[in-house]
Design a protein around this motif. Structure first.
Motif: not given
Length: 191
Positions: A171-184
């Motif tokens: 779950m943590l890695f899946a959330a980390l892979f979302l960080s560029p989406v949130f940054r954008k």
């Protein structure tokens, strides 16, 4: 690597369609389908073989299932080449699988992580990719599925300590892979 992969798929497609009347659009659909299928079989095989070699097959398999579920539902960052994707995914799955054999999360840490991760997943609306965007109705459906998966797997992590060390890193890695989406999203001007 990619050139060899794509040219092999084209040759297979030519072989499969040589005795048929196949439109160019249909041929491209077949090529795309074969590329997706072959690539996924290849990546899954490499990951599971390396996990078996590293003696973390079962933990890696569970992490792969949870991580894959979140990637399918939530999306997130995608590498721009097959080699980078293979290396990144293999490192995440096999590395987490090996670490899961040695790490035990306490209940308070698990609860805190689950709260944080659920905050991320419950606030995220999947949109697809630039090349394959989701319709609004499909985004809503994926968001519902993501919420169900996030809450269900959080409960499993809380109430099933033996698999906690597999669920939380996935779950943590899946959330980390979302960080560029949130940054954008945060850098886009408000409407």
């Amino acid at each position: 690597m990619e050139h060899i992969f794509y040219s092999t798929i084209e040759k297979i497609t030519d072989f499969l369609t040589k005795d048929t009347l196949c439109s160019e659009a249909r041929r491209k659909q077949l090529i795309y389908g074969l590329q997706v299928f072959a690539y996924n079989v290849f990546v899954i095989s490499v990951i599971l073989i390396l996990a078996a070699i590293c003696r973390c097959f079962l933990t890696s398999l569970l992490i792969f299932a949870v991580f894959g579920t979140f990637r399918i539902l939530a999306g997130g960052y995608h590498c721009n080449s097959m080699a980078k994707c293979l290396l990144t995914t293999t490192a995440v799955i096999v590395g987490s699988g090996k670490c899961a054999q040695f790490i035990a999360f306490s209940l308070p840490v698990t609860i805190l992580l689950c709260i944080d991760l659920n905050a991320i997943f419950l606030s995220h609306t999947p949109r697809g990719t630039a090349k394959n965007p989701f319709s609004d109705s499909y985004s809503r459906l994926q968001k519902r599925r993501l919420r169900i998966a996030s809450i269900t797997l959080s409960c499993a992590a809380i109430f099933l300590p033996p698999i906690r060390s597999c669920i939380l890193p996935a779950m943590l890695f899946a959330a980390l892979f979302l960080s560029p989406v949130f940054r954008k999203k945060s850098s886009e001007p408000a409407d």
